[in-house]
Design a protein around this motif. Structure first.
Motif, PDB file in Angstrom:
ATOM      1  N   GLN A  84       0.827  -1.200   0.000  1.00 32.08           N
ATOM      2  CA  GLN A  84       0.000   0.000   0.000  1.00 32.08           C
ATOM      3  C   GLN A  84       0.866   1.257   0.000  1.00 32.08           C
ATOM      4  O   GLN A  84       0.616   2.208  -0.754  1.00 32.08           O
ATOM      5  CB  GLN A  84      -0.933  -0.027   1.207  1.00 32.08           C
ATOM      6  CG  GLN A  84      -1.805  -1.271   1.231  1.00 32.08           C
ATOM      7  CD  GLN A  84      -3.201  -1.015   1.725  1.00 32.08           C
ATOM      8  OE1 GLN A  84      -3.695   0.098   1.683  1.00 32.08           O
ATOM      9  NE2 GLN A  84      -3.853  -2.058   2.179  1.00 32.08           N
ATOM     10  N   ILE A  85       1.900   1.277   0.817  1.00 31.70           N
ATOM     11  CA  ILE A  85       2.761   2.456   0.906  1.00 31.70           C
ATOM     12  C   ILE A  85       3.464   2.729  -0.421  1.00 31.70           C
ATOM     13  O   ILE A  85       3.586   3.876  -0.864  1.00 31.70           O
ATOM     14  CB  ILE A  85       3.791   2.279   2.044  1.00 31.70           C
ATOM     15  CG1 ILE A  85       3.087   2.334   3.411  1.00 31.70           C
ATOM     16  CG2 ILE A  85       4.889   3.338   1.951  1.00 31.70           C
ATOM     17  CD1 ILE A  85       4.005   2.011   4.572  1.00 31.70           C
ATOM     18  N   ILE A  86       3.917   1.657  -1.076  1.00 29.07           N
ATOM     19  CA  ILE A  86       4.685   1.814  -2.313  1.00 29.07           C
ATOM     20  C   ILE A  86       3.790   2.053  -3.522  1.00 29.07           C
ATOM     21  O   ILE A  86       4.103   2.875  -4.396  1.00 29.07           O
ATOM     22  CB  ILE A  86       5.572   0.568  -2.540  1.00 29.07           C
ATOM     23  CG1 ILE A  86       6.669   0.515  -1.468  1.00 29.07           C
ATOM     24  CG2 ILE A  86       6.175   0.562  -3.938  1.00 29.07           C
ATOM     25  CD1 ILE A  86       7.423  -0.800  -1.429  1.00 29.07           C
ATOM     26  N   LEU A  87       2.646   1.359  -3.568  1.00 27.95           N
ATOM     27  CA  LEU A  87       1.850   1.368  -4.797  1.00 27.95           C
ATOM     28  C   LEU A  87       0.819   2.481  -4.864  1.00 27.95           C
ATOM     29  O   LEU A  87       0.524   2.982  -5.956  1.00 27.95           O
ATOM     30  CB  LEU A  87       1.160   0.013  -4.972  1.00 27.95           C
ATOM     31  CG  LEU A  87       2.101  -1.175  -5.156  1.00 27.95           C
ATOM     32  CD1 LEU A  87       1.311  -2.466  -5.273  1.00 27.95           C
ATOM     33  CD2 LEU A  87       2.993  -0.983  -6.380  1.00 27.95           C
ATOM     34  N   ILE A  88       0.234   2.881  -3.740  1.00 30.21           N
ATOM     35  CA  ILE A  88      -0.820   3.901  -3.790  1.00 30.21           C
ATOM     36  C   ILE A  88      -0.327   5.193  -4.446  1.00 30.21           C
ATOM     37  O   ILE A  88      -1.011   5.736  -5.331  1.00 30.21           O
ATOM     38  CB  ILE A  88      -1.407   4.166  -2.398  1.00 30.21           C
ATOM     39  CG1 ILE A  88      -2.289   2.979  -1.982  1.00 30.21           C
ATOM     40  CG2 ILE A  88      -2.235   5.440  -2.381  1.00 30.21           C
ATOM     41  CD1 ILE A  88      -2.864   3.093  -0.570  1.00 30.21           C
ATOM     42  N   PRO A  89       0.840   5.713  -4.086  1.00 30.04           N
ATOM     43  CA  PRO A  89       1.292   6.938  -4.781  1.00 30.04           C
ATOM     44  C   PRO A  89       1.479   6.733  -6.281  1.00 30.04           C
ATOM     45  O   PRO A  89       1.206   7.644  -7.072  1.00 30.04           O
ATOM     46  CB  PRO A  89       2.630   7.260  -4.092  1.00 30.04           C
ATOM     47  CG  PRO A  89       2.542   6.589  -2.763  1.00 30.04           C
ATOM     48  CD  PRO A  89       1.763   5.342  -3.001  1.00 30.04           C
ATOM     49  N   ARG A  90       1.919   5.555  -6.686  1.00 31.27           N
ATOM     50  CA  ARG A  90       2.123   5.293  -8.116  1.00 31.27           C
ATOM     51  C   ARG A  90       0.790   5.196  -8.846  1.00 31.27           C
ATOM     52  O   ARG A  90       0.657   5.673  -9.978  1.00 31.27           O
ATOM     53  CB  ARG A  90       2.945   4.011  -8.295  1.00 31.27           C
ATOM     54  CG  ARG A  90       4.385   4.182  -7.823  1.00 31.27           C
ATOM     55  CD  ARG A  90       5.146   2.858  -7.793  1.00 31.27           C
ATOM     56  NE  ARG A  90       6.504   3.072  -7.322  1.00 31.27           N
ATOM     57  CZ  ARG A  90       7.574   3.192  -8.110  1.00 31.27           C
ATOM     58  NH1 ARG A  90       7.432   3.105  -9.424  1.00 31.27           N
ATOM     59  NH2 ARG A  90       8.772   3.401  -7.604  1.00 31.27           N
ATOM     60  N   ILE A  91      -0.195   4.556  -8.212  1.00 35.08           N
ATOM     61  CA  ILE A  91      -1.522   4.473  -8.821  1.00 35.08           C
ATOM     62  C   ILE A  91      -2.126   5.870  -8.949  1.00 35.08           C
ATOM     63  O   ILE A  91      -2.685   6.229  -9.985  1.00 35.08           O
ATOM     64  CB  ILE A  91      -2.430   3.545  -7.995  1.00 35.08           C
ATOM     65  CG1 ILE A  91      -1.890   2.122  -8.005  1.00 35.08           C
ATOM     66  CG2 ILE A  91      -3.860   3.571  -8.538  1.00 35.08           C
ATOM     67  CD1 ILE A  91      -2.580   1.199  -7.017  1.00 35.08           C
ATOM     68  N   LYS A  92      -2.018   6.668  -7.894  1.00 38.17           N
ATOM     69  CA  LYS A  92      -2.556   8.024  -7.929  1.00 38.17           C
ATOM     70  C   LYS A  92      -1.857   8.870  -8.998  1.00 38.17           C
ATOM     71  O   LYS A  92      -2.501   9.707  -9.649  1.00 38.17           O
ATOM     72  CB  LYS A  92      -2.432   8.676  -6.552  1.00 38.17           C
ATOM     73  CG  LYS A  92      -3.406   8.116  -5.519  1.00 38.17           C
ATOM     74  CD  LYS A  92      -3.302   8.868  -4.208  1.00 38.17           C
ATOM     75  CE  LYS A  92      -4.376   8.424  -3.223  1.00 38.17           C
ATOM     76  NZ  LYS A  92      -4.302   9.156  -1.939  1.00 38.17           N
ATOM     77  N   ALA A  93      -0.559   8.643  -9.184  1.00 35.81           N
ATOM     78  CA  ALA A  93       0.169   9.390 -10.215  1.00 35.81           C
ATOM     79  C   ALA A  93      -0.349   9.033 -11.610  1.00 35.81           C
ATOM     80  O   ALA A  93      -0.486   9.910 -12.477  1.00 35.81           O
ATOM     81  CB  ALA A  93       1.667   9.103 -10.109  1.00 35.81           C
ATOM     82  N   LEU A  94      -0.657   7.752 -11.833  1.00 41.51           N
ATOM     83  CA  LEU A  94      -1.227   7.347 -13.122  1.00 41.51           C
ATOM     84  C   LEU A  94      -2.578   8.012 -13.354  1.00 41.51           C
ATOM     85  O   LEU A  94      -2.879   8.477 -14.454  1.00 41.51           O
ATOM     86  CB  LEU A  94      -1.387   5.825 -13.172  1.00 41.51           C
ATOM     87  CG  LEU A  94      -0.114   4.983 -13.248  1.00 41.51           C
ATOM     88  CD1 LEU A  94      -0.469   3.501 -13.225  1.00 41.51           C
ATOM     89  CD2 LEU A  94       0.693   5.312 -14.498  1.00 41.51           C
ATOM     90  N   LEU A  95      -3.401   8.076 -12.294  1.00 42.37           N
ATOM     91  CA  LEU A  95      -4.725   8.678 -12.438  1.00 42.37           C
ATOM     92  C   LEU A  95      -4.635  10.195 -12.596  1.00 42.37           C
ATOM     93  O   LEU A  95      -5.444  10.794 -13.311  1.00 42.37           O
ATOM     94  CB  LEU A  95      -5.591   8.311 -11.237  1.00 42.37           C
ATOM     95  CG  LEU A  95      -5.943   6.821 -11.121  1.00 42.37           C
ATOM     96  CD1 LEU A  95      -6.754   6.556  -9.865  1.00 42.37           C
ATOM     97  CD2 LEU A  95      -6.694   6.338 -12.353  1.00 42.37           C
ATOM     98  N   GLU A  96      -3.658  10.804 -11.963  1.00 40.15           N
ATOM     99  CA  GLU A  96      -3.469  12.246 -12.144  1.00 40.15           C
ATOM    100  C   GLU A  96      -3.018  12.541 -13.569  1.00 40.15           C
ATOM    101  O   GLU A  96      -3.470  13.507 -14.192  1.00 40.15           O
ATOM    102  CB  GLU A  96      -2.440  12.764 -11.138  1.00 40.15           C
ATOM    103  CG  GLU A  96      -2.227  14.269 -11.187  1.00 40.15           C
ATOM    104  CD  GLU A  96      -3.481  15.067 -10.857  1.00 40.15           C
ATOM    105  OE1 GLU A  96      -3.603  16.208 -11.367  1.00 40.15           O
ATOM    106  OE2 GLU A  96      -4.347  14.561 -10.109  1.00 40.15           O
ATOM    107  N   ARG A  97      -2.137  11.701 -14.088  1.00 38.78           N
ATOM    108  CA  ARG A  97      -1.699  11.839 -15.481  1.00 38.78           C
ATOM    109  C   ARG A  97      -2.892  11.658 -16.422  1.00 38.78           C
ATOM    110  O   ARG A  97      -3.021  12.375 -17.427  1.00 38.78           O
ATOM    111  CB  ARG A  97      -0.606  10.818 -15.787  1.00 38.78           C
ATOM    112  CG  ARG A  97       0.059  11.033 -17.139  1.00 38.78           C
ATOM    113  CD  ARG A  97       1.116   9.968 -17.408  1.00 38.78           C
ATOM    114  NE  ARG A  97       0.532   8.651 -17.623  1.00 38.78           N
ATOM    115  CZ  ARG A  97       1.214   7.583 -18.009  1.00 38.78           C
ATOM    116  NH1 ARG A  97       2.526   7.684 -18.198  1.00 38.78           N
ATOM    117  NH2 ARG A  97       0.621   6.423 -18.184  1.00 38.78           N
TER     118      ARG A  97
END
Length: 291
Positions: free
Chosen positions: A273-286
């Motif tokens: 969760q700590i590692i992946l949530i920011p990456r998922i959110k970055a994809l959705l922001e993009r």
């Protein structure tokens, strides 16, 4: 890869624990309100269970090993790449379900070991989430990895992988240990040439390492518990990874290489969760910016 229609893939061999990782992604999607179109790798098997058994029997009659679900002959790689390509371009595509169990098959009016009908993915999804054997496969004919925006490898050490497979197939699916061993041997060539190379293409690998005796996986009575394992987390590109923050947040963690973090097995879900949530959110922001 696609800014408007991102694809996340979790890839690993049978018994590797991809289903556990998939459940964690499900929790993330629900909590964060993310609309994900989910695709199961089993949906892109080429043959039903009965057809596979027939092909294997015919091969063994002439002294050969039959096809395996790890390799290209028993899978629809071209169709899976077409799905990834279409989703990346338009946010659409079709998939189906492999019907493992009696109850699941009955709901579709089919026999277990067959497939449901092909259906369109949800029209309003924000990303595609694939979980299965082949999310990062590259052959002379297909390149699935090129379409994936976040590719995650789930890679237990080989004996731990086999223990998990033996436990699942004997306890949940009614197979004998001998039949599971035969399946492992039949798959070995495809494992080496199709499954393993994917883990050099992943963005992050999560590898579970047991710290108890797993010398003979075929006589093991249980799967090592989370607190009896370590998880080696390897980042293909460590640039931008805040390792001091991760070390502070994940109790008992340490680094072994500039791109490698080790955490206690009990911290696996938290680390995901700590590692992946920011990456998922970055994809959705993009995605939001692109739209």
């Amino acid at each position: 890869m696609s800014a408007r229609h991102p694809i996340i893939a979790v890839t690993g061999s049978s018994g590797a624990g991809t289903s556990t990782i998939s459940r964690t992604f499900g929790h993330i999607f629900r909590r964060e309100g993310i609309r994900a179109a989910r695709v199961e790798g089993d949906a892109f098997h080429r043959y039903s269970r009965a057809e596979m058994r027939q092909l294997i029997a015919e091969a063994e009659q002439i002294g050969q090993r039959g096809p395996s679900h790890f390799g290209p002959d028993a899978n629809l790689f071209a169709e899976l790449e077409a799905l990834f390509s279409e989703y990346g371009a338009q946010g659409s595509g079709r998939s189906r379900h492999y019907l493992h169990e009696d109850d699941e098959a009955a709901r579709h009016g089919r026999e277990p070991g067959t497939f449901s009908d092909w259906l369109a993915l949800p029209a309003d999804s924000e990303l595609l989430f694939y979980e299965g054997l082949h999310g990062g496969v590259v052959t002379d004919q297909v390149d699935l990895a090129q379409h994936v925006d976040l590719l995650i490898g789930v890679v237990p050490t080989i004996n731990l992988e086999w223990i998990q497979k033996v436990m699942r197939d004997t306890q949940e699916r009614g197979y004998s240990v001998e039949s599971v061993q035969d399946t492992i041997l039949r798959r070995m060539d495809d494992y080496v040439h199709t499954i393993v190379p994917q883990f050099s293409r992943t963005h992050i690998n999560f590898q579970r390492v047991p710290i108890v005796d797993t010398s003979n996986p075929f006589v093991a009575k249980d799967v090592p518990l989370p607190n009896e394992t370590l998880v080696v987390i390897s980042f293909r590109n460590p640039a931008g990874v805040n390792f001091p923050e991760l070390l502070a947040m994940l109790q008992g963690s340490w680094m072994t290489r500039p791109n490698t973090l080790v955490v206690p097995g009990s911290e696996l879900e938290l680390s995901l969760q700590i590692i992946l949530i920011p990456r998922i959110k970055a994809l959705l922001e993009r995605r939001k910016m692109a739209l």
